[in-house]
Design an enzyme around this catalytic site. Structure first.
Site, PDB file in Angstrom:
ATOM      1  CG  ASP A 192      16.669 -53.380  26.761  1.00 60.14           C
ATOM      2  OD1 ASP A 192      15.685 -54.128  26.804  1.00 60.14           O
ATOM      3  OD2 ASP A 192      16.916 -52.642  25.795  1.00 60.14           O
TER       4      ASP A 192
ATOM      5  CD  GLU B 183      19.841 -56.876  22.312  1.00 56.99           C
ATOM      6  OE1 GLU B 183      19.172 -56.224  23.119  1.00 56.99           O
ATOM      7  OE2 GLU B 183      19.354 -57.358  21.273  1.00 56.99           O
TER       8      GLU B 183
ATOM      9  CD  GLU C  33      13.158 -49.924  27.869  1.00 56.82           C
ATOM     10  OE1 GLU C  33      13.334 -48.673  27.965  1.00 56.82           O
ATOM     11  OE2 GLU C  33      12.024 -50.433  27.839  1.00 56.82           O
TER      12      GLU C  33
ATOM     13  CG  HIS D 202       7.081 -51.013  22.884  1.00 54.06           C
ATOM     14  ND1 HIS D 202       7.883 -50.952  23.997  1.00 54.06           N
ATOM     15  CD2 HIS D 202       7.827 -51.567  21.927  1.00 54.06           C
ATOM     16  CE1 HIS D 202       9.064 -51.473  23.701  1.00 54.06           C
ATOM     17  NE2 HIS D 202       9.065 -51.852  22.449  1.00 54.06           N
TER      18      HIS D 202
ATOM     19  NE  ARG E 117       7.179 -48.171  32.154  1.00 57.10           N
ATOM     20  CZ  ARG E 117       6.725 -49.419  32.074  1.00 57.10           C
ATOM     21  NH1 ARG E 117       7.088 -50.195  31.081  1.00 57.10           N
ATOM     22  NH2 ARG E 117       5.881 -49.876  32.977  1.00 57.10           N
TER      23      ARG E 117
ATOM     24  CG  HIS F 239       3.187 -53.312  23.177  1.00 59.71           C
ATOM     25  ND1 HIS F 239       2.681 -53.571  24.419  1.00 59.71           N
ATOM     26  CD2 HIS F 239       4.492 -53.666  23.230  1.00 59.71           C
ATOM     27  CE1 HIS F 239       3.642 -54.062  25.192  1.00 59.71           C
ATOM     28  NE2 HIS F 239       4.758 -54.131  24.486  1.00 59.71           N
TER      29      HIS F 239
HETATM   30  C1  UD1 Z   1       8.410 -54.283  28.174  1.00 61.75           C
HETATM   31  C2  UD1 Z   1       9.811 -53.869  28.664  1.00 61.75           C
HETATM   32  C3  UD1 Z   1      10.538 -53.147  27.548  1.00 61.75           C
HETATM   33  C4  UD1 Z   1      10.542 -53.977  26.267  1.00 61.75           C
HETATM   34  C5  UD1 Z   1       9.107 -54.318  25.900  1.00 61.75           C
HETATM   35  C6  UD1 Z   1       9.036 -55.183  24.679  1.00 61.75           C
HETATM   36  C7  UD1 Z   1      10.163 -53.180  30.990  1.00 61.75           C
HETATM   37  C8  UD1 Z   1       9.884 -52.172  32.024  1.00 61.75           C
HETATM   38  N1  UD1 Z   1       9.647 -52.931  29.775  1.00 61.75           N
HETATM   39  O1  UD1 Z   1       7.676 -53.079  27.951  1.00 61.75           O
HETATM   40  O2  UD1 Z   1      11.880 -52.916  27.958  1.00 61.75           O
HETATM   41  O3  UD1 Z   1      11.121 -53.207  25.228  1.00 61.75           O
HETATM   42  O4  UD1 Z   1       8.509 -55.025  26.997  1.00 61.75           O
HETATM   43  O5  UD1 Z   1       7.732 -55.290  24.212  1.00 61.75           O
HETATM   44  O6  UD1 Z   1      10.793 -54.188  31.247  1.00 61.75           O
HETATM   45  N2  UD1 Z   1       0.444 -56.536  28.240  1.00 61.75           N
HETATM   46  C9  UD1 Z   1      -0.531 -57.489  27.972  1.00 61.75           C
HETATM   47  N3  UD1 Z   1      -0.148 -58.666  27.394  1.00 61.75           N
HETATM   48  C10 UD1 Z   1       1.131 -58.953  27.051  1.00 61.75           C
HETATM   49  C11 UD1 Z   1       2.110 -57.979  27.296  1.00 61.75           C
HETATM   50  C12 UD1 Z   1       1.756 -56.777  27.902  1.00 61.75           C
HETATM   51  O7  UD1 Z   1      -1.701 -57.290  28.274  1.00 61.75           O
HETATM   52  O8  UD1 Z   1       1.399 -60.048  26.539  1.00 61.75           O
HETATM   53  C13 UD1 Z   1       0.062 -55.261  28.891  1.00 61.75           C
HETATM   54  C14 UD1 Z   1      -0.234 -55.427  30.398  1.00 61.75           C
HETATM   55  O9  UD1 Z   1      -1.287 -54.560  30.759  1.00 61.75           O
HETATM   56  C15 UD1 Z   1       1.078 -54.952  31.037  1.00 61.75           C
HETATM   57  C16 UD1 Z   1       1.470 -53.855  30.066  1.00 61.75           C
HETATM   58  O10 UD1 Z   1       1.128 -54.340  28.778  1.00 61.75           O
HETATM   59  O11 UD1 Z   1       0.903 -54.488  32.355  1.00 61.75           O
HETATM   60  C17 UD1 Z   1       2.894 -53.425  30.102  1.00 61.75           C
HETATM   61  O12 UD1 Z   1       3.803 -54.517  30.031  1.00 61.75           O
HETATM   62  P1  UD1 Z   1       5.326 -54.271  30.539  1.00 61.75           P
HETATM   63  O13 UD1 Z   1       6.072 -55.538  30.376  1.00 61.75           O
HETATM   64  O14 UD1 Z   1       5.335 -53.643  31.848  1.00 61.75           O
HETATM   65  O15 UD1 Z   1       5.884 -53.152  29.600  1.00 61.75           O
HETATM   66  P2  UD1 Z   1       6.107 -53.064  28.053  1.00 61.75           P
HETATM   67  O16 UD1 Z   1       5.673 -51.696  27.653  1.00 61.75           O
HETATM   68  O17 UD1 Z   1       5.515 -54.231  27.390  1.00 61.75           O
HETATM   69  N1  UDP Z   2       7.179 -58.562  16.845  1.00 59.38           N
HETATM   70  C1  UDP Z   2       6.263 -59.613  16.690  1.00 59.38           C
HETATM   71  N2  UDP Z   2       4.927 -59.312  16.500  1.00 59.38           N
HETATM   72  C2  UDP Z   2       4.475 -58.028  16.473  1.00 59.38           C
HETATM   73  C3  UDP Z   2       5.403 -56.972  16.674  1.00 59.38           C
HETATM   74  C4  UDP Z   2       6.748 -57.271  16.857  1.00 59.38           C
HETATM   75  O1  UDP Z   2       6.637 -60.786  16.701  1.00 59.38           O
HETATM   76  O2  UDP Z   2       3.256 -57.832  16.300  1.00 59.38           O
HETATM   77  C5  UDP Z   2       8.598 -58.892  17.076  1.00 59.38           C
HETATM   78  C6  UDP Z   2       9.596 -58.139  16.229  1.00 59.38           C
HETATM   79  O3  UDP Z   2       9.889 -58.819  15.021  1.00 59.38           O
HETATM   80  C7  UDP Z   2      10.828 -58.052  17.125  1.00 59.38           C
HETATM   81  C8  UDP Z   2      10.215 -58.019  18.510  1.00 59.38           C
HETATM   82  O4  UDP Z   2       8.890 -58.502  18.401  1.00 59.38           O
HETATM   83  O5  UDP Z   2      11.627 -59.214  17.037  1.00 59.38           O
HETATM   84  C9  UDP Z   2      10.235 -56.604  19.020  1.00 59.38           C
HETATM   85  O6  UDP Z   2       9.489 -56.521  20.170  1.00 59.38           O
HETATM   86  P1  UDP Z   2       9.140 -55.147  20.854  1.00 59.38           P
HETATM   87  O7  UDP Z   2       9.038 -54.071  19.834  1.00 59.38           O
HETATM   88  O8  UDP Z   2       7.958 -55.417  21.704  1.00 59.38           O
HETATM   89  O9  UDP Z   2      10.380 -54.903  21.817  1.00 59.38           O
HETATM   90  P2  UDP Z   2      11.814 -54.233  21.673  1.00 59.38           P
HETATM   91  O10 UDP Z   2      12.508 -54.825  20.500  1.00 59.38           O
HETATM   92  O11 UDP Z   2      11.610 -52.754  21.544  1.00 59.38           O
HETATM   93  O12 UDP Z   2      12.495 -54.557  22.958  1.00 59.38           O
END
Ligand code: UD1
Ligand code: UDP
Length: 379
Positions: free
Chosen positions: A98, A120, A134, A209, A211, A242
């Site tokens: 998603d 999924e 999502e 995390h 939004r 996160h």
């Molecule tokens: C994203 C997905 C969300 C998913 C989540 C899992 C979208 C809009 N959101 O949310 O559906 O549940 O990932 O974690 O698709 N950043 C880093 N390093 C990283 C990752 C993120 O610095 O490795 C920071 C960056 O500033 C980036 C921000 O996090 O711009 C947000 O990342 P983004 O992928 O937009 O949204 P998530 O909140 O991570």
């Molecule tokens: N996870 C990880 N390290 C962390 C936190 C989460 O490997 O420090 C794993 C967790 O076991 C799960 C996945 O990341 O499998 C969940 O990711 P996240 O919460 O970012 O996204 P969501 O599941 O909400 O899409």
């Protein structure tokens, strides 16, 4: 016989964890050419998973920007995938779940008239803005997909209610259980990142995390954590934060330097999954943790108003508590003081799979490619 080319596209940590077992299975089939494309909507958090599972992408769009918004991810994925789709001409594009990468990659495949397999598939809250974005990402991906790999009967029913033909849906289980079973091991030795932790204490594992929780909801959740840490001296709150600055800055401001609260960098999956296994309670707004923790017998308090994963709530190991400070605090407090209630919730249930989801998915993909070849020859 060469069956065709499957392009797997993903961009974030959870997608990588849940696609890793599928890629592993696909690569066992010599007749299928597998291409792995990462959009790198996440960077470090994605790379941790790629490294753990030994996945070397064929293409890396390297999209992540600090504080990126939904427009830049969507347009970046679309324009980044155009040349790759047109030069590789896959027979099937596989996406997961998603995220915005998921939806944009499915759209790019549609623009090239390439069928999409959705892993999924069929999870729904039926609330457009929760989780945001999502719920719409996965609904729209469902509209574009040809093959729907639903983790449970509930998700299958959701798809049927949207008039998806039953012969396009397979109930496979969730691939996260495949990944988890490979990863959790008795006697796992935690490394340096966790050496300040007292494993004699009860561990509350926290992640946030979403939004729709940014701002006041997260403040409320963190205020409840402060209350819990103050009140229970035998509890340690462990929060791998996160990388999103919106989450990280607030977590540091409110929880940094507090006794019995450990703010950590994101943990690599092996350490995280084993920490979950060593925890007493999980408090989270994540999707994946709602699937993993129940299968390890850990009570989960979900810090959201809605969930697309009702199965473990029905089984009694997950409770949807929302984000209000009082409710979050009270739900955790009760679990900490009421052993009977705790025992009722702490039993392993596995509505999300038996560890064989990827095997089932790849079997369907093989059949799909086989039939396609037959149909093409027949023309
Ligand atoms: C994203 C997905 C969300 C998913 C989540 C899992 C979208 C809009 N959101 O949310 O559906 O549940 O990932 O974690 O698709 N950043 C880093 N390093 C990283 C990752 C993120 O610095 O490795 C920071 C960056 O500033 C980036 C921000 O996090 O711009 C947000 O990342 P983004 O992928 O937009 O949204 P998530 O909140 O991570
Ligand atoms: N996870 C990880 N390290 C962390 C936190 C989460 O490997 O420090 C794993 C967790 O076991 C799960 C996945 O990341 O499998 C969940 O990711 P996240 O919460 O970012 O996204 P969501 O599941 O909400 O899409």
């Amino acid at each position: 016989m060469h069956l065709g080319k499957v392009m797997v596209v993903f961009g974030t940590r959870p997608e990588a964890i849940k696609m890793a077992p599928v890629i592993k299975e696909l690569k066992k089939v010599a007749d299928i050419e597998t291409r792995v494309v990462v959009t790198a909507q996440h960077r470090e958090m994605l790379d941790q998973v790629l490294q753990l599972f030994g996945i070397v992408p064929d293409y890396d769009l390297d999209l992540m920007k600090e504080k990126q918004d939904l427009y830049s991810i969507t347009t970046g994925v679309l324009s980044g995938l155009k040349d790759i789709m047109q030069s590789e001409r896959p027979d099937l594009v596989l996406v997961h779940g998603d995220t915005t990468t998921t939806f944009a990659a499915a759209l790019a495949a549609f623009y090239e008239r390439v069928p999409v397999g959705h892993v999924e598939a069929g999870l729904r809250t039926r609330n457009k803005y929760s989780p945001y974005p999502e719920e719409m990402n996965r609904s729209l991906t469902g509209r574009l997909a040809e093959l729907h790999f639903a983790p449970t009967d509930v998700s299958r029913e959701n798809l049927l209610a949207e008039s998806v033909a039953s012969f396009k849906i397979w109930v496979t289980g969730n691939t996260v259980i495949d990944a988890l079973m490979e990863t959790v091991a008795e006697g796992y030795q935690f490394g340096e990142a966790l050496d300040k932790l007292n494993f004699e204490h009860r561990i509350i594992l926290v992640t946030t995390h979403r939004r729709e929780n940014w701002g006041d909801h997260m403040r409320d959740i963190y205020a409840a954590l402060l209350q819990l840490a103050d009140e229970f001296e035998d509890v340690e709150i462990v929060f791998p934060v996160h990388r999103n600055p919106t989450v990280k800055d607030l977590a540091e401001e409110m929880l940094g330097g507090r006794e019995r609260i450990h703010l950590l960098d994101p943990l690599e999956y092996q350490a995280f999954a084993n920490l979950m296994n060593a925890s007493y309670i999980v408090m989270t707004d994540s999707g994946g943790l709602q699937e993993e923790a129940p299968s390890l017998g850990k009570p989960v308090l979900v810090l959201r108003d809605t969930t697309e994963r009702p199965e473990a709530i029905q089984a009694g190991t997950v409770q949807l508590v929302g984000t209000a400070q009082g409710k979050v605090y009270e739900a955790a407090r009760r679990l900490l003081v009421d052993r009977g209630l705790y025992n009722q919730m702490a039993h392993a249930v596995n509505p999300y799979g038996d560890g064989q989801a990827s095997v089932r998915i790849v079997r369907v993909i093989k059949d799909f490619l086989y039939v396609r070849i037959g149909a093409a020859n027949y023309k």
